[in-house]
Write a protein that holds these residues in place. Structure first.
Motif, PDB file in Angstrom:
ATOM      1  N   ASP A   1       4.636  -3.693  -6.023  1.00 31.97           N
ATOM      2  CA  ASP A   1       4.983  -3.708  -4.648  1.00 31.97           C
ATOM      3  C   ASP A   1       4.141  -4.317  -3.704  1.00 31.97           C
ATOM      4  O   ASP A   1       5.082  -5.024  -2.924  1.00 31.97           O
ATOM      5  CB  ASP A   1       5.295  -2.159  -3.912  1.00 31.97           C
ATOM      6  CG  ASP A   1       6.610  -1.516  -4.817  1.00 31.97           C
ATOM      7  OD1 ASP A   1       6.684  -2.126  -5.377  1.00 31.97           O
ATOM      8  OD2 ASP A   1       6.054  -0.122  -4.155  1.00 31.97           O
ATOM      9  N   ARG A   2       2.955  -4.328  -3.746  1.00 33.29           N
ATOM     10  CA  ARG A   2       2.621  -5.410  -2.997  1.00 33.29           C
ATOM     11  C   ARG A   2       2.640  -7.105  -3.416  1.00 33.29           C
ATOM     12  O   ARG A   2       2.812  -7.934  -2.513  1.00 33.29           O
ATOM     13  CB  ARG A   2       0.659  -5.213  -2.889  1.00 33.29           C
ATOM     14  CG  ARG A   2       0.350  -3.759  -2.661  1.00 33.29           C
ATOM     15  CD  ARG A   2      -0.080  -4.339  -1.402  1.00 33.29           C
ATOM     16  NE  ARG A   2      -0.254  -2.505  -0.961  1.00 33.29           N
ATOM     17  CZ  ARG A   2      -1.531  -2.265  -0.267  1.00 33.29           C
ATOM     18  NH1 ARG A   2      -2.093  -3.232  -0.490  1.00 33.29           N
ATOM     19  NH2 ARG A   2      -2.116  -1.565  -0.484  1.00 33.29           N
ATOM     20  N   LEU A   3       2.721  -7.469  -4.122  1.00 30.29           N
ATOM     21  CA  LEU A   3       2.992  -8.992  -4.901  1.00 30.29           C
ATOM     22  C   LEU A   3       3.760  -9.607  -3.730  1.00 30.29           C
ATOM     23  O   LEU A   3       4.485 -10.038  -3.455  1.00 30.29           O
ATOM     24  CB  LEU A   3       2.823  -9.264  -5.779  1.00 30.29           C
ATOM     25  CG  LEU A   3       1.321  -9.264  -6.857  1.00 30.29           C
ATOM     26  CD1 LEU A   3       2.044  -8.838  -8.669  1.00 30.29           C
ATOM     27  CD2 LEU A   3       0.994 -10.357  -6.444  1.00 30.29           C
ATOM     28  N   ALA A   4       4.676  -8.925  -4.382  1.00 27.42           N
ATOM     29  CA  ALA A   4       6.403  -8.658  -4.105  1.00 27.42           C
ATOM     30  C   ALA A   4       6.372  -8.868  -2.192  1.00 27.42           C
ATOM     31  O   ALA A   4       6.922  -9.812  -1.843  1.00 27.42           O
ATOM     32  CB  ALA A   4       7.663  -8.145  -3.996  1.00 27.42           C
ATOM     33  N   GLY A   5       5.901  -8.117  -1.753  1.00 29.07           N
ATOM     34  CA  GLY A   5       5.755  -7.743  -0.010  1.00 29.07           C
ATOM     35  C   GLY A   5       5.099  -9.290   0.672  1.00 29.07           C
ATOM     36  O   GLY A   5       5.377  -9.187   1.620  1.00 29.07           O
ATOM     37  N   TRP A   6       3.243  -9.272  -0.442  1.00 28.89           N
ATOM     38  CA  TRP A   6       2.986 -10.645   0.458  1.00 28.89           C
ATOM     39  C   TRP A   6       3.311 -12.203  -0.009  1.00 28.89           C
ATOM     40  O   TRP A   6       3.740 -12.951   0.968  1.00 28.89           O
ATOM     41  CB  TRP A   6       1.960 -10.733  -0.952  1.00 28.89           C
ATOM     42  CG  TRP A   6       0.452  -9.922  -0.460  1.00 28.89           C
ATOM     43  CD1 TRP A   6       0.609  -8.731   0.352  1.00 28.89           C
ATOM     44  CD2 TRP A   6      -0.709  -9.065  -1.087  1.00 28.89           C
ATOM     45  NE1 TRP A   6      -0.303  -7.799   0.459  1.00 28.89           N
ATOM     46  CE2 TRP A   6      -0.893  -7.952  -1.127  1.00 28.89           C
ATOM     47  CE3 TRP A   6      -0.770  -9.669  -2.664  1.00 28.89           C
ATOM     48  CZ2 TRP A   6      -2.204  -7.372  -1.651  1.00 28.89           C
ATOM     49  CZ3 TRP A   6      -1.752  -8.704  -3.728  1.00 28.89           C
ATOM     50  CH2 TRP A   6      -2.197  -7.712  -2.694  1.00 28.89           C
TER      51      TRP A   6
ATOM     52  N   ASP B   1      -5.842  -3.363  -0.878  1.00 27.34           N
ATOM     53  CA  ASP B   1      -6.613  -3.573   0.587  1.00 27.34           C
ATOM     54  C   ASP B   1      -7.221  -4.436   1.241  1.00 27.34           C
ATOM     55  O   ASP B   1      -6.339  -5.625   2.474  1.00 27.34           O
ATOM     56  CB  ASP B   1      -7.295  -2.365   0.973  1.00 27.34           C
ATOM     57  CG  ASP B   1      -5.910  -1.379   0.999  1.00 27.34           C
ATOM     58  OD1 ASP B   1      -4.885  -1.519   1.164  1.00 27.34           O
ATOM     59  OD2 ASP B   1      -6.665   0.251   0.754  1.00 27.34           O
ATOM     60  N   ASN B   2      -8.302  -4.897   0.479  1.00 25.75           N
ATOM     61  CA  ASN B   2      -9.005  -5.760   1.180  1.00 25.75           C
ATOM     62  C   ASN B   2      -8.033  -7.375   0.458  1.00 25.75           C
ATOM     63  O   ASN B   2      -8.389  -8.479   1.753  1.00 25.75           O
ATOM     64  CB  ASN B   2     -10.512  -5.887   0.187  1.00 25.75           C
ATOM     65  CG  ASN B   2     -11.247  -4.821   0.132  1.00 25.75           C
ATOM     66  OD1 ASN B   2     -10.947  -4.641   1.194  1.00 25.75           O
ATOM     67  ND2 ASN B   2     -12.055  -4.828  -0.601  1.00 25.75           N
TER      68      ASN B   2
ATOM     69  N   ALA C   1      -4.678  -6.686 -13.085  1.00 26.31           N
ATOM     70  CA  ALA C   1      -6.286  -5.623 -13.806  1.00 26.31           C
ATOM     71  C   ALA C   1      -7.042  -5.642 -12.272  1.00 26.31           C
ATOM     72  O   ALA C   1      -7.637  -4.758 -11.572  1.00 26.31           O
ATOM     73  CB  ALA C   1      -6.808  -5.982 -14.663  1.00 26.31           C
ATOM     74  N   ALA C   2      -7.147  -6.975 -12.052  1.00 26.71           N
ATOM     75  CA  ALA C   2      -8.467  -6.820 -10.606  1.00 26.71           C
ATOM     76  C   ALA C   2      -7.584  -6.800  -9.392  1.00 26.71           C
ATOM     77  O   ALA C   2      -9.167  -6.064  -8.706  1.00 26.71           O
ATOM     78  CB  ALA C   2      -8.678  -8.377 -10.270  1.00 26.71           C
ATOM     79  N   LEU C   3      -6.526  -6.578  -9.183  1.00 27.68           N
ATOM     80  CA  LEU C   3      -5.853  -5.724  -7.800  1.00 27.68           C
ATOM     81  C   LEU C   3      -5.929  -4.485  -7.858  1.00 27.68           C
ATOM     82  O   LEU C   3      -6.035  -4.024  -6.968  1.00 27.68           O
ATOM     83  CB  LEU C   3      -4.131  -6.503  -7.339  1.00 27.68           C
ATOM     84  CG  LEU C   3      -4.612  -7.771  -7.421  1.00 27.68           C
ATOM     85  CD1 LEU C   3      -2.764  -7.935  -7.345  1.00 27.68           C
ATOM     86  CD2 LEU C   3      -5.038  -7.808  -5.960  1.00 27.68           C
ATOM     87  N   THR C   4      -5.587  -3.923  -9.378  1.00 26.11           N
ATOM     88  CA  THR C   4      -6.089  -1.579  -9.259  1.00 26.11           C
ATOM     89  C   THR C   4      -7.518  -1.896  -9.542  1.00 26.11           C
ATOM     90  O   THR C   4      -7.872  -0.827  -9.044  1.00 26.11           O
ATOM     91  CB  THR C   4      -5.917  -1.708 -10.818  1.00 26.11           C
ATOM     92  OG1 THR C   4      -6.203  -2.786 -11.362  1.00 26.11           O
ATOM     93  CG2 THR C   4      -4.211  -1.927 -10.659  1.00 26.11           C
TER      94      THR C   4
END
Length: 205
Positions: free
Chosen positions: A93-98, A30-31, A21-24
């Motif tokens: 996708d971002r979590l997996a990529g990070w 991006d930050n 929720a915070a990431l959306t």
């Protein structure tokens, strides 16, 4: 997630949902990515990784920042659990990529801070720097870890002398006869005498 009981699994799900929720919100994704890229490419990575969790907490919230650090450094099966939560695809996708890009480096750095490597040797040399018509004596201190990795520090002579004074002051408060050999004591005395001679005021003619 393997190894978690029912209550721990529930709490994990709640934490991931709060993180998602915070990431959306706004440009949070991006930050966070910018922050992680700046960290991983920093020449002071080992020092700055200490503040990573606090930076993420300031950006996302205390609970969410801690959860993200855990997610980045967690085992791969964590993402099997994440996939079942039906989070927004971009967040997954971002979590997996990070985790793939930054997780191992961050995990290794944090593990090192929790279990610091010992020092098996050192080397100290001096050099003279010239800038703005000024001559500055500098020192270069190299530590060799038990892993055989080297790390060096360059600073002005005044900085190393302050470090030496701090070391002697703190060690001297607790030291006993068994902690030091006579040769080292002799070298310390000779070094102090040498500095006193070289820095003593010149006698007027």
């Amino acid at each position: 997630m393997a190894g978690l009981d029912h209550e721990e699994r529930f709490l994990f799900r709640e934490e991931i949902l709060a993180l998602a929720a915070a990431l959306t919100e706004g440009s949070a994704l991006d930050n966070v990515e910018d922050l992680l890229v700046d960290l991983i490419t920093s020449s002071h990575f080992d020092a700055e990784v200490v503040t990573l969790e606090r930076s993420l907490q300031a950006m996302l919230g205390q609970r969410q920042g801690s959860t993200l650090v855990t997610a980045l450094t967690a085992a791969p099966e964590v993402f099997d659990e994440v996939a079942q939560l039906r989070l927004p695809p971009e967040v997954v996708d971002r979590l997996a990529g990070w985790r793939a890009r930054f997780g191992l480096a961050i995990d290794n750095a944090l593990s090192f801070l929790s279990n610091p490597d010992g020092i098996q040797g050192h080397n100290f040399t001096t050099q003279v720097a010239h800038a703005d018509d000024r001559r500055t004596l500098q020192g270069r201190l190299t530590f060799v870890r038990y892993s055989n990795e080297s790390e060096f520090f360059i600073a002005d002579a005044s900085v190393f002398l302050q470090v030496a004074a701090d070391l002697l002051d703190k060690l001297g408060t607790h030291i006993s006869r068994d902690d030091v050999d006579q040769e080292s004591v002799t070298r310390l005395k000779e070094a102090v005498n040498l500095i006193e001679r070289r820095t003593a005021p010149r006698e007027e003619a």
